[in-house]
Design a protein around this motif. Structure first.
Motif, PDB file in Angstrom:
ATOM      1  N   ASN A  58      79.811  18.411  43.220  1.00  0.00           N
ATOM      2  CA  ASN A  58      80.042  19.367  44.301  1.00  0.00           C
ATOM      3  C   ASN A  58      80.757  18.696  45.467  1.00  0.00           C
ATOM      4  O   ASN A  58      81.718  19.246  46.027  1.00  0.00           O
ATOM      5  CB  ASN A  58      78.715  19.967  44.762  1.00  0.00           C
ATOM      6  N   ARG A  59      80.320  17.495  45.809  1.00  0.00           N
ATOM      7  CA  ARG A  59      80.970  16.744  46.884  1.00  0.00           C
ATOM      8  C   ARG A  59      82.418  16.426  46.524  1.00  0.00           C
ATOM      9  O   ARG A  59      83.320  16.553  47.351  1.00  0.00           O
ATOM     10  CB  ARG A  59      80.195  15.445  47.156  1.00  0.00           C
ATOM     11  N   TYR A  60      82.630  16.040  45.276  1.00  0.00           N
ATOM     12  CA  TYR A  60      83.980  15.715  44.817  1.00  0.00           C
ATOM     13  C   TYR A  60      84.909  16.918  44.923  1.00  0.00           C
ATOM     14  O   TYR A  60      86.039  16.817  45.428  1.00  0.00           O
ATOM     15  CB  TYR A  60      83.940  15.210  43.371  1.00  0.00           C
ATOM     16  N   ALA A  61      84.475  18.072  44.434  1.00  0.00           N
ATOM     17  CA  ALA A  61      85.319  19.260  44.445  1.00  0.00           C
ATOM     18  C   ALA A  61      85.722  19.638  45.864  1.00  0.00           C
ATOM     19  O   ALA A  61      86.889  19.958  46.137  1.00  0.00           O
ATOM     20  CB  ALA A  61      84.610  20.422  43.760  1.00  0.00           C
ATOM     21  N   LYS A  62      84.780  19.588  46.776  1.00  0.00           N
ATOM     22  CA  LYS A  62      85.084  19.908  48.177  1.00  0.00           C
ATOM     23  C   LYS A  62      86.053  18.892  48.776  1.00  0.00           C
ATOM     24  O   LYS A  62      86.983  19.251  49.503  1.00  0.00           O
ATOM     25  CB  LYS A  62      83.791  19.949  48.989  1.00  0.00           C
ATOM     26  N   HIS A  63      85.829  17.619  48.471  1.00  0.00           N
ATOM     27  CA  HIS A  63      86.694  16.566  48.993  1.00  0.00           C
ATOM     28  C   HIS A  63      88.106  16.692  48.433  1.00  0.00           C
ATOM     29  O   HIS A  63      89.094  16.518  49.169  1.00  0.00           O
ATOM     30  CB  HIS A  63      86.098  15.204  48.630  1.00  0.00           C
ATOM     31  N   LEU A  64      88.218  17.022  47.150  1.00  0.00           N
ATOM     32  CA  LEU A  64      89.525  17.171  46.528  1.00  0.00           C
ATOM     33  C   LEU A  64      90.329  18.272  47.214  1.00  0.00           C
ATOM     34  O   LEU A  64      91.522  18.101  47.501  1.00  0.00           O
ATOM     35  CB  LEU A  64      89.361  17.481  45.040  1.00  0.00           C
ATOM     36  N   LEU A  65      89.695  19.396  47.486  1.00  0.00           N
ATOM     37  CA  LEU A  65      90.380  20.486  48.168  1.00  0.00           C
ATOM     38  C   LEU A  65      90.819  20.065  49.566  1.00  0.00           C
ATOM     39  O   LEU A  65      91.917  20.418  50.024  1.00  0.00           O
ATOM     40  CB  LEU A  65      89.478  21.717  48.247  1.00  0.00           C
ATOM     41  N   GLU A  66      89.974  19.310  50.233  1.00  0.00           N
ATOM     42  CA  GLU A  66      90.271  18.885  51.600  1.00  0.00           C
ATOM     43  C   GLU A  66      91.460  17.934  51.653  1.00  0.00           C
ATOM     44  O   GLU A  66      92.383  18.113  52.459  1.00  0.00           O
ATOM     45  CB  GLU A  66      89.039  18.206  52.201  1.00  0.00           C
ATOM     46  N   ILE A  67      91.482  16.930  50.782  1.00  0.00           N
ATOM     47  CA  ILE A  67      92.532  15.903  50.894  1.00  0.00           C
ATOM     48  C   ILE A  67      93.868  16.379  50.323  1.00  0.00           C
ATOM     49  O   ILE A  67      94.913  15.799  50.630  1.00  0.00           O
ATOM     50  CB  ILE A  67      92.114  14.581  50.223  1.00  0.00           C
ATOM     51  N   THR A  68      93.860  17.440  49.514  1.00  0.00           N
ATOM     52  CA  THR A  68      95.112  17.944  48.929  1.00  0.00           C
ATOM     53  C   THR A  68      95.566  19.257  49.553  1.00  0.00           C
ATOM     54  O   THR A  68      96.560  19.825  49.108  1.00  0.00           O
ATOM     55  CB  THR A  68      94.956  18.164  47.410  1.00  0.00           C
ATOM     56  N   ASP A  69      94.841  19.728  50.552  1.00  0.00           N
ATOM     57  CA  ASP A  69      95.131  21.018  51.168  1.00  0.00           C
ATOM     58  C   ASP A  69      95.126  22.122  50.118  1.00  0.00           C
ATOM     59  O   ASP A  69      95.988  23.009  50.088  1.00  0.00           O
ATOM     60  CB  ASP A  69      96.478  20.975  51.903  1.00  0.00           C
ATOM     61  N   THR A  70      94.126  22.060  49.223  1.00  0.00           N
ATOM     62  CA  THR A  70      93.914  23.062  48.168  1.00  0.00           C
ATOM     63  C   THR A  70      95.154  23.256  47.304  1.00  0.00           C
ATOM     64  O   THR A  70      95.597  24.384  47.023  1.00  0.00           O
ATOM     65  CB  THR A  70      93.455  24.414  48.765  1.00  0.00           C
ATOM     66  N   ALA A  71      95.733  22.145  46.876  1.00  0.00           N
ATOM     67  CA  ALA A  71      96.868  22.230  45.947  1.00  0.00           C
ATOM     68  C   ALA A  71      96.412  22.836  44.620  1.00  0.00           C
ATOM     69  O   ALA A  71      95.254  22.677  44.212  1.00  0.00           O
ATOM     70  CB  ALA A  71      97.455  20.839  45.717  1.00  0.00           C
ATOM     71  N   GLU A  72      97.309  23.510  43.933  1.00  0.00           N
ATOM     72  CA  GLU A  72      96.973  24.132  42.665  1.00  0.00           C
ATOM     73  C   GLU A  72      96.737  23.063  41.592  1.00  0.00           C
ATOM     74  O   GLU A  72      97.226  21.945  41.708  1.00  0.00           O
ATOM     75  CB  GLU A  72      98.076  25.096  42.259  1.00  0.00           C
ATOM     76  N   GLN A  73      95.974  23.424  40.561  1.00  0.00           N
ATOM     77  CA  GLN A  73      95.510  22.420  39.601  1.00  0.00           C
ATOM     78  C   GLN A  73      95.731  22.823  38.152  1.00  0.00           C
ATOM     79  O   GLN A  73      95.615  24.002  37.793  1.00  0.00           O
ATOM     80  CB  GLN A  73      94.002  22.183  39.750  1.00  0.00           C
ATOM     81  N   LEU A  74      95.985  21.809  37.332  1.00  0.00           N
ATOM     82  CA  LEU A  74      95.762  21.871  35.896  1.00  0.00           C
ATOM     83  C   LEU A  74      94.578  20.952  35.643  1.00  0.00           C
ATOM     84  O   LEU A  74      94.626  19.767  35.997  1.00  0.00           O
ATOM     85  CB  LEU A  74      96.985  21.392  35.120  1.00  0.00           C
ATOM     86  N   MET A  75      93.508  21.500  35.071  1.00  0.00           N
ATOM     87  CA  MET A  75      92.266  20.743  34.938  1.00  0.00           C
ATOM     88  C   MET A  75      91.716  20.851  33.518  1.00  0.00           C
ATOM     89  O   MET A  75      91.793  21.914  32.900  1.00  0.00           O
ATOM     90  CB  MET A  75      91.219  21.248  35.936  1.00  0.00           C
ATOM     91  N   ILE A  76      91.154  19.771  33.037  1.00  0.00           N
ATOM     92  CA  ILE A  76      90.533  19.743  31.713  1.00  0.00           C
ATOM     93  C   ILE A  76      89.039  19.473  31.875  1.00  0.00           C
ATOM     94  O   ILE A  76      88.643  18.532  32.574  1.00  0.00           O
ATOM     95  CB  ILE A  76      91.175  18.668  30.823  1.00  0.00           C
ATOM     96  N   SER A  77      88.235  20.294  31.240  1.00  0.00           N
ATOM     97  CA  SER A  77      86.780  20.099  31.280  1.00  0.00           C
ATOM     98  C   SER A  77      86.223  20.042  29.858  1.00  0.00           C
ATOM     99  O   SER A  77      86.910  20.365  28.891  1.00  0.00           O
ATOM    100  CB  SER A  77      86.102  21.228  32.066  1.00  0.00           C
ATOM    101  N   LEU A  78      84.972  19.623  29.761  1.00  0.00           N
ATOM    102  CA  LEU A  78      84.269  19.528  28.479  1.00  0.00           C
ATOM    103  C   LEU A  78      82.957  20.286  28.547  1.00  0.00           C
ATOM    104  O   LEU A  78      82.305  20.319  29.595  1.00  0.00           O
ATOM    105  CB  LEU A  78      83.954  18.067  28.143  1.00  0.00           C
ATOM    106  N   GLU A  79      82.578  20.873  27.424  1.00  0.00           N
ATOM    107  CA  GLU A  79      81.259  21.493  27.294  1.00  0.00           C
ATOM    108  C   GLU A  79      80.592  20.997  26.024  1.00  0.00           C
ATOM    109  O   GLU A  79      81.233  20.931  24.968  1.00  0.00           O
ATOM    110  CB  GLU A  79      81.379  23.015  27.231  1.00  0.00           C
ATOM    111  N   TYR A  80      79.310  20.634  26.139  1.00  0.00           N
ATOM    112  CA  TYR A  80      78.518  20.257  24.977  1.00  0.00           C
ATOM    113  C   TYR A  80      77.041  20.424  25.311  1.00  0.00           C
ATOM    114  O   TYR A  80      76.673  20.670  26.471  1.00  0.00           O
ATOM    115  CB  TYR A  80      78.827  18.826  24.522  1.00  0.00           C
ATOM    116  N   ASP A  81      76.205  20.293  24.308  1.00  0.00           N
ATOM    117  CA  ASP A  81      74.759  20.437  24.471  1.00  0.00           C
ATOM    118  C   ASP A  81      74.211  19.198  25.182  1.00  0.00           C
ATOM    119  O   ASP A  81      74.176  18.110  24.603  1.00  0.00           O
ATOM    120  CB  ASP A  81      74.101  20.612  23.097  1.00  0.00           C
TER     121      ASP A  81
END
Length: 212
Positions: free
Chosen positions: A135-158
């Protein structure tokens, strides 16, 4: 963030997460960001990824953040570039033509030091961090990039079958972090052949985070 964990991974060369070719998601979907040539792309927690060489070859400028100095020394060696190194507060900037990598804790990187960012490519940054840091990372990322648009890769597993990194970040969590700042589009969802580390089934999701 457990900085010692990641530094030891690089020092011991325990970097199975380092891919031997540009990420297929990047190659297939980066055009969805609709960037013009020489746009500046930020890669958080970038390591020595070959995705950087691919982005440079496509005419983009690259900025990155990485904890490990060793990783960035290897990156520039692989690119055949001699970096100019400067100290900016608690981070060091390694620079050459069209590339600036900031070495240190990403939470020590400010908007002023990072400079203009036209887009973010998050291949494995969010999923590299434990739940209490994301949560801290996501907020910080938006702050330092002025909410630049993203291509993001995530993973899901058990999560009962294994723990990260990489950590499982499901669609609900991605939306929780970013829905107030972006329109989220799931571009692709695919099962990882052989599972994650051969331990459990996993799904890789490619996300486009746009402001329009």
């Amino acid at each position: 963030m457990d900085t010692d964990f990641w530094l030891q991974k690089w020092e011991k060369n325990e970097i199975a997460f380092h891919a031997s070719k540009p990420n297929p998601v990047l190659v297939a979907y980066f055009k969805e960001l609709k960037l013009v040539e020489e746009s500046r792309v930020f890669l958080p927690l970038c390591g020595k990824t070959l995705d950087i060489a691919w982005l440079l070859s496509q005419g983009y400028r690259v900025a990155g953040a990485e904890l490990s100095q060793l990783a960035i020394e290897h990156l520039f060696l692989g690119l055949g570039l001699e970096p100019k190194i400067s100290k900016l507060g608690n981070v060091s900037r390694y620079s050459a033509t069209n590339i600036d990598i900031f070495v240190g804790d990403i939470f020590d990187l400010s908007h002023e030091v990072l400079g203009r960012v036209d887009a973010i490519y998050d291949r494995a940054a969010l999923i590299a961090l434990p739940e209490e840091v994301r949560n801290r990372y996501a907020k910080h990322l938006l702050e330092i990039t002025d909410t630049a648009e993203q291509l993001m890769i995530s993973l899901e597993y058990d999560r009962s079958l294994m723990n990260g990194p990489p950590f499982s970040v499901d669609s609900d969590e991605v939306n929780r972090h970013y829905k107030d700042a972006y329109n989220l589009k799931l571009l692709e969802s695919r099962s990882i052949p052989g599972g994650l580390k051969g331990i459990c089934a996993a799904t890789e999701n490619a996300w486009l985070l746009k402001k329009d």
